[in-house]
Design a protein around this motif. Structure first.
Motif, PDB file in Angstrom:
ATOM      1  N   UNK A  70       0.856  17.771   7.664  1.00 31.40           N
ATOM      2  CA  UNK A  70      -0.103  18.100   8.491  1.00 31.40           C
ATOM      3  C   UNK A  70      -1.241  17.756   8.522  1.00 31.40           C
ATOM      4  N   UNK A  71      -1.762  16.547   7.518  1.00 32.96           N
ATOM      5  CA  UNK A  71      -2.783  15.492   7.566  1.00 32.96           C
ATOM      6  C   UNK A  71      -3.886  15.624   8.686  1.00 32.96           C
ATOM      7  N   UNK A  72      -3.360  15.245   9.584  1.00 32.54           N
ATOM      8  CA  UNK A  72      -4.006  14.830  10.888  1.00 32.54           C
ATOM      9  C   UNK A  72      -4.747  16.728  11.616  1.00 32.54           C
ATOM     10  N   UNK A  73      -6.050  15.512  12.042  1.00 34.38           N
ATOM     11  CA  UNK A  73      -7.235  15.731  10.962  1.00 34.38           C
ATOM     12  C   UNK A  73      -8.339  15.470  10.509  1.00 34.38           C
ATOM     13  N   UNK A  74      -7.622  16.074   9.564  1.00 32.64           N
ATOM     14  CA  UNK A  74      -8.645  16.336   8.301  1.00 32.64           C
ATOM     15  C   UNK A  74      -9.046  15.369   7.598  1.00 32.64           C
ATOM     16  N   UNK A  75      -8.354  14.267   7.032  1.00 31.60           N
ATOM     17  CA  UNK A  75      -8.414  12.951   6.790  1.00 31.60           C
ATOM     18  C   UNK A  75      -9.312  12.173   7.913  1.00 31.60           C
ATOM     19  N   UNK A  76     -10.141  11.146   7.166  1.00 35.60           N
ATOM     20  CA  UNK A  76     -11.040  10.024   7.578  1.00 35.60           C
ATOM     21  C   UNK A  76     -10.325   9.061   7.055  1.00 35.60           C
ATOM     22  N   UNK A  77     -11.307   7.747   8.139  1.00 32.88           N
ATOM     23  CA  UNK A  77     -10.533   7.009   7.650  1.00 32.88           C
ATOM     24  C   UNK A  77     -10.784   6.150   6.011  1.00 32.88           C
ATOM     25  N   UNK A  78     -12.086   6.679   5.410  1.00 31.12           N
ATOM     26  CA  UNK A  78     -11.815   6.240   4.037  1.00 31.12           C
ATOM     27  C   UNK A  78     -10.649   6.923   3.501  1.00 31.12           C
ATOM     28  N   UNK A  79     -10.314   8.116   3.342  1.00 32.54           N
ATOM     29  CA  UNK A  79      -9.004   8.813   3.189  1.00 32.54           C
ATOM     30  C   UNK A  79      -8.061   8.145   3.212  1.00 32.54           C
ATOM     31  N   UNK A  80      -7.531   7.868   4.276  1.00 31.31           N
ATOM     32  CA  UNK A  80      -6.698   7.242   4.687  1.00 31.31           C
ATOM     33  C   UNK A  80      -6.420   5.932   4.621  1.00 31.31           C
ATOM     34  N   UNK A  81      -7.734   5.092   4.189  1.00 32.08           N
ATOM     35  CA  UNK A  81      -7.617   3.925   3.417  1.00 32.08           C
ATOM     36  C   UNK A  81      -6.962   3.713   2.312  1.00 32.08           C
ATOM     37  N   UNK A  82      -7.538   5.041   1.450  1.00 33.98           N
ATOM     38  CA  UNK A  82      -6.591   5.161  -0.114  1.00 33.98           C
ATOM     39  C   UNK A  82      -5.660   5.763  -0.149  1.00 33.98           C
ATOM     40  N   UNK A  83      -4.802   6.465   1.490  1.00 39.74           N
ATOM     41  CA  UNK A  83      -3.603   6.588   1.546  1.00 39.74           C
ATOM     42  C   UNK A  83      -2.518   5.178   1.245  1.00 39.74           C
ATOM     43  N   UNK A  84      -3.217   4.589   2.303  1.00 39.40           N
ATOM     44  CA  UNK A  84      -2.467   3.497   2.732  1.00 39.40           C
ATOM     45  C   UNK A  84      -2.031   2.645   1.552  1.00 39.40           C
ATOM     46  N   UNK A  85      -3.553   2.082   0.982  1.00 36.77           N
ATOM     47  CA  UNK A  85      -3.357   1.613  -0.758  1.00 36.77           C
ATOM     48  C   UNK A  85      -2.472   2.321  -1.159  1.00 36.77           C
ATOM     49  N   UNK A  86      -2.432   3.333  -2.109  1.00 32.02           N
ATOM     50  CA  UNK A  86      -1.307   4.204  -2.281  1.00 32.02           C
ATOM     51  C   UNK A  86       0.658   3.971  -2.231  1.00 32.02           C
TER      52      UNK A  86
END
Length: 420
Positions: A362-378
């Motif tokens: 349930x990370x929505x909407x706590x993470x922002x674009x920068x954090x989501x970018x890091x999640x995508x890379x991981x």
């Protein structure tokens, strides 16, 4: 791909770039197949970036949700993904799958190729099931495009070229949108204002919804989704790029890019100029609040052609870069992920739902674009590691194996002989 075969490819690429004799046919086929896997891997990463940027919510959300994360880094990342990634990469991957379809069918006898239509029927079924759990599915359109390519096998290459160009330019969608607007005197219901009506409800689901509610929402959204895809040209554009990829396979386009690099570079620069110009024009058109009766279809055509030239720019640019040994060596790590593209794509969906939806973390909407970018890379790094380890022991990804076996009515050989 084994270590020995990759060394052979590297040797042949090096010889090619240094003006030595051209590669042998078998080595050339391996080189192009490896290029397809690399490009599919890059395309999957772009899709992951796009979906993670919006918490794997494939429909509009309330405007205030997007404003929750307004740091400079968040704004830059979000706008970059919106302008330069969203929309272009579905066609990018479709083109590569079209090339792969031709290459695969060419290697097999006419009797073995009878399972291809069944193969795309099964992919259609996978797409429907995928749509039920996530509304952002793209497999249904890929399956329809594959069926069309099967029907075009007995036609001339020029027929595929004309159909591909007609679909990519979205003339059917443009005239349908224009006709509906002239009849009703207002933009058809596929406009952003109509789609935004559900924004509040989906936001509530993302906060505390259950599995049954999400499934019901996804099923109810199938009709509006494909109406939107038809009238905005998304469906035609993706099918068009798939058919153009099939045509590209028939004319050995990837080899022509290598042989005519200078001409390809000129075409790439032209496509890039058109892409950036249309991107600016699109932003100007959508900035208008009031517009003439005919403007909405024009907006749709400008938006569609911006995606077309953007996709063409990425394809040509990356194909040119792959001619350089050092670049190819740097991006070679994504090839395993591209080789098992269907398994990797479904893996992205499952992990995205687990991370962002209330049925998981349930990370929505706590993470922002920068954090989501890091999640995508991981997540993509995990995909790369899994793909590399899996392909050491097996020929296909797990879903690809089931897909091919089901279409052939027999279990396909999966485990590599030298790993028993």
């Amino acid at each position: 791909m084994t270590k020995t075969s990759f060394k052979t490819i590297k040797k042949n690429v090096f010889c090619c770039l240094n003006g030595e004799k051209s590669m042998a046919p078998a080595a050339s086929q391996n080189y192009h197949a490896n290029s397809l896997d690399i490009l599919k891997g890059i395309g999957l990463f772009a899709l992951l970036l796009m979906n993670c940027n919006r918490w794997f919510v494939a429909v509009p959300l309330p405007a205030d949700v997007y404003g929750l994360h307004n740091s400079t880094a968040d704004i830059v990342i979000s706008q970059f993904i919106d302008y330069f990634i969203s929309g272009q990469w579905y066609g990018f991957l479709a083109f590569l799958l079209g090339v792969q379809f031709f290459n695969s069918s060419k290697r097999e006898s006419r009797q073995q190729r009878t399972d291809y239509f069944r193969r795309y029927l099964i992919l259609l079924l996978i797409g429907v099931l995928h749509q039920v759990i996530w509304t952002g599915d793209i497999l249904i359109i890929y399956a329809l495009a594959g069926m069309l390519a099967v029907l075009l096998e007995k036609k001339g290459a020029n027929v595929a070229l004309m159909i591909g160009l007609l679909c990519c330019t979205n003339l059917p969608g443009f005239f349908a949108s224009l006709f509906l607007q002239l009849i009703h005197g207002k933009p058809p219901e596929h406009s952003a204002s109509a789609a935004a009506e559900n924004a509040g409800y989906i936001s509530q689901l993302m906060t505390n919804g259950g599995i049954k509610q999400f499934i019901a929402f996804n099923i109810d959204g199938i009709g509006p989704k494909y109406k939107y895809s038809l009238l905005t040209g998304q469906l035609f554009r993706i099918v068009g790029f798939y058919v153009l990829g099939y045509y590209a396979g028939r004319i050995n386009f990837m080899q022509q890019v290598k042989d005519k690099a200078r001409l390809t570079g000129i075409v790439f620069m032209g496509c890039l100029f058109c892409f950036l110009s249309l991107l600016y024009l699109q932003a100007s058109l959508f900035a208008k609040q009031g517009s003439d009766l005919v403007l909405d279809p024009v907006r749709g055509m400008v938006s569609n052609m911006q995606y077309v030239f953007g996709t063409a720019s990425y394809l040509l640019g990356l194909l040119l870069l792959l001619q350089f040994y050092r670049f190819r060596q740097a991006v070679q790590v994504v090839a395993p992920s591209g080789h098992i593209w269907l398994s990797a794509y479904l893996f992205q969906t499952l992990t995205g739902l687990l991370l962002f939806y209330p049925i998981g973390f349930g990370l929505y909407p706590d993470t922002g674009p920068l954090q989501n970018l890091l999640i995508a890379v991981g997540l993509f790094l995990l995909q790369i590691v899994f793909g590399a380890l899996w392909l050491r022991y097996f020929y296909y990804g797990p879903v690809e194996w089931l897909w091919r076996s089901g279409a052939a009515y027999r279990w396909r050989r999966m485990r590599r002989a030298d790993t028993k």
